[in-house]
Design an enzyme around this catalytic site. Structure first.
Site, PDB file in Angstrom:
ATOM      1  N   ARG A  49     -17.378  19.011 117.761  1.00  0.00           N
ATOM      2  CA  ARG A  49     -16.161  18.539 117.077  1.00  0.00           C
ATOM      3  C   ARG A  49     -15.454  17.475 117.926  1.00  0.00           C
ATOM      4  NH1 ARG A  49     -11.486  20.829 117.967  1.00  0.00           N
ATOM      5  NH2 ARG A  49     -12.209  22.968 117.852  1.00  0.00           N
ATOM      6  N   TYR A 101      -6.099   2.542  96.860  1.00  0.00           N
ATOM      7  CA  TYR A 101      -7.052   3.568  96.418  1.00  0.00           C
ATOM      8  C   TYR A 101      -6.299   4.815  95.919  1.00  0.00           C
ATOM      9  CZ  TYR A 101     -10.820   6.973  96.662  1.00  0.00           C
ATOM     10  OH  TYR A 101     -11.717   7.953  96.359  1.00  0.00           O
ATOM     11  N   ASP A 174      -6.998  -0.771 104.978  1.00  0.00           N
ATOM     12  CA  ASP A 174      -8.204  -0.118 104.456  1.00  0.00           C
ATOM     13  C   ASP A 174      -9.180  -1.241 104.123  1.00  0.00           C
ATOM     14  OD1 ASP A 174     -10.200   1.014 102.868  1.00  0.00           O
ATOM     15  OD2 ASP A 174      -8.847   2.511 102.000  1.00  0.00           O
ATOM     16  N   LYS A 199     -19.096   3.865 101.345  1.00  0.00           N
ATOM     17  CA  LYS A 199     -19.311   2.696 100.502  1.00  0.00           C
ATOM     18  C   LYS A 199     -20.255   1.701 101.203  1.00  0.00           C
ATOM     19  CE  LYS A 199     -16.281   5.058  98.203  1.00  0.00           C
ATOM     20  NZ  LYS A 199     -14.849   4.857  98.326  1.00  0.00           N
TER      21      LYS A 199
HETATM   22  C1  LIG Z   1     -13.673   5.658  98.451  1.00  0.00           C
HETATM   23  C2  LIG Z   1     -12.494   5.075  99.108  1.00  0.00           C
HETATM   24  C3  LIG Z   1     -11.687   5.847  99.947  1.00  0.00           C
HETATM   25  C4  LIG Z   1     -11.925   7.325 100.182  1.00  0.00           C
HETATM   26  O1  LIG Z   1     -13.136   7.553 100.806  1.00  0.00           O
HETATM   27  P1  LIG Z   1     -13.993   8.906 100.640  1.00  0.00           P
HETATM   28  O2  LIG Z   1     -15.184   8.628 101.491  1.00  0.00           O
HETATM   29  O3  LIG Z   1     -14.300   9.059  99.192  1.00  0.00           O
HETATM   30  O4  LIG Z   1     -13.163  10.027 101.126  1.00  0.00           O
HETATM   31  C5  LIG Z   1     -10.610   5.225 100.552  1.00  0.00           C
HETATM   32  N1  LIG Z   1     -10.336   3.918 100.333  1.00  0.00           N
HETATM   33  C6  LIG Z   1     -11.087   3.157  99.527  1.00  0.00           C
HETATM   34  C7  LIG Z   1     -10.734   1.728  99.320  1.00  0.00           C
HETATM   35  C8  LIG Z   1     -12.192   3.706  98.880  1.00  0.00           C
HETATM   36  O5  LIG Z   1     -12.918   2.953  98.067  1.00  0.00           O
END
Ligand SMILES: *Cc1c(COP(=O)(O)O)cnc(C)c1O
Length: 396
Positions: A49, A101, A174, A199
């Protein structure tokens, strides 16, 4: 090598020489715990962890790609967001884009608000909105650019300037949509970057993960503490997969955006489409800024279908190369309706304020052949119109 270029860094950073067997690829250490040499002395790791050699390789890689001092790999993108928000305490104030998001919106609006952290959501396309929302206790500004699903572009440099952050508020971007290949917010003055590595960074739709990258070591140490204290870190196998994926990020992004650009141009000239949102189009209001702030326009777009001409549900059924699914950034193309799917976690009013409508369709372009993707979309759009030529013909 000090001055490695992006693609070389993506392949080599964090990949240390394996002292046991000379393996070329980073070994996968699934061990939850590590032997001490003696009390108080380890070989660098004691418990997974808190630290794991496979995860460290990924963290170093991602920090290098974003140009940060330290990186942390988390179990999901939301775990990364959670980590950054835990730098705050009750009484602090956050300013966030009103089209961020949906999961981040929900976390700020429904979870952190109850813990005494208030958020003001603003349209970030205008820095004046930010100035108006700024309070003495504003500790964090949350930016997403391009935004989701309308691909609005926020001027990151100008936002950093507008909040005049010394020592607060922190600016966190982000950077999931553009990936570090196309945009590096730390170079634009942001303090923190988060990713859903689910992603583009992993890129193969086979892992969920996230990352936090800090500009300097001091902030990095605070993130390290929070990630360990909350137990947010990514599992070794998932880290290994993300490290495997990131090596081809540059190559994939080139094909993603080539396909997105081609589809955007095709859709812009289609009679069943009202409006296309893609920063690579001259018609997009963020086009100029995106041309300067990013080194490419990315693989995501959305469009408003003309619902008097074309049936959205039929369109989804008639497509064969675009899977009806949430998420994005994988090698295969995905399509979805944000109002009903990805953005359902936002209250209806908030969706409306962000400019999302029921006929908005979001596409994540994969890395398939460009012509095949256009052909499939063209055929499906024609087959989904309320009165096709064939139907009129058969009525006669
Ligand atoms: C998918 C996404 C998230 C969240 O990510 P997870 O891996 O689904 O927890 C946060 N910000 C953006 C822009 C995203 O596309």
């Amino acid at each position: 090598m000090e001055k490695m270029k992006f693609t070389t860094k993506a392949v080599h950073t964090g990949v240390s020489k394996d002292s046991s067997y000379n393996s070329v690829i980073t070994p996968l250490y699934t061990s939850s715990t590590f032997r001490f040499n003696k009390v108080g002395e380890t070989n660098g790791y004691d418990y997974t962890r808190s630290g794991n050699p496979t995860r460290t390789a990924l963290c170093e890689n991602l920090a290098a790609l974003e140009g940060g001092a330290a990186g942390y790999a988390t179990a999901t993108g939301m775990a990364a967001v959670t980590g950054v928000l835990h730098l705050l305490k009750s009484g602090d104030h956050v300013i966030a884009g009103n089209d961020i998001y949906g999961g981040t919106y929900r976390l700020l609006d429904s979870v952190f608000r109850n813990m005494g952290v208030e958020t003001t959501f603003v349209d970030m396309s205008n820095p004046e909105n930010l100035n108006k929302a700024l309070l003495p206790n504003t500790k964090l500004v949350w930016i997403e650019s391009p935004s989701n699903p309308l691909m609005n572009i926020v001027d990151i440099k100008m936002m950093v300037k507008a909040v005049n952050c010394e020592p607060f508020p922190l600016v966190c971007v982000d950077n999931t949509f553009p990936s570090p290949y196309l945009q590096r917010p730390l170079e634009l003055g942001a303090h923190l970057v988060v990713h859903s590595t689910t992603k583009y960074i992993n890129g193969h739709s086979d892992v969920v993960g996230g990352a936090i990258i800090a500009k300097d070591k001091e902030l990095g140490d605070r993130i390290a503490f929070v990630v360990n204290a909350l137990g947010l870190a990514q599992a070794p196998f998932d880290s290994w997969l993300v490290l495997r994926g990131v090596k081809t990020l540059a190559l994939r992004m080139e094909q993603h955006q080539k396909n997105a650009h081609a589809l955007a141009e095709f859709l812009e000239n289609h009679k069943a489409v009202k409006k296309v949102y893609y920063p690579g189009l001259k018609s997009h209001k963020g086009h100029k800024l995106a041309s300067v702030q990013m080194s490419g326009f990315g693989g995501m777009l959305s469009f408003d279908l003309d619902d008097t001409v074309c049936d959205m549900h039929k369109l989804f059924e008639n497509l064969s190369l675009y899977a009806l699914a949430e998420s994005l950034g994988g090698v295969e193309s995905l399509i979805e309706a944000p109002w009903y799917m990805s953005h359902l976690s936002m209250p209806e009013q908030a969706r409306k304020e962000a400019g999302i409508n029921q006929y908005n369709i979001r596409v994540s372009l994969g890395i398939e052949d460009t012509d095949d993707l256009i052909d499939d979309m063209s055929r499906a759009l024609d087959a989904s119109q309320f009165h096709t030529v064939q139907e009129i013909g058969s009525e006669v």
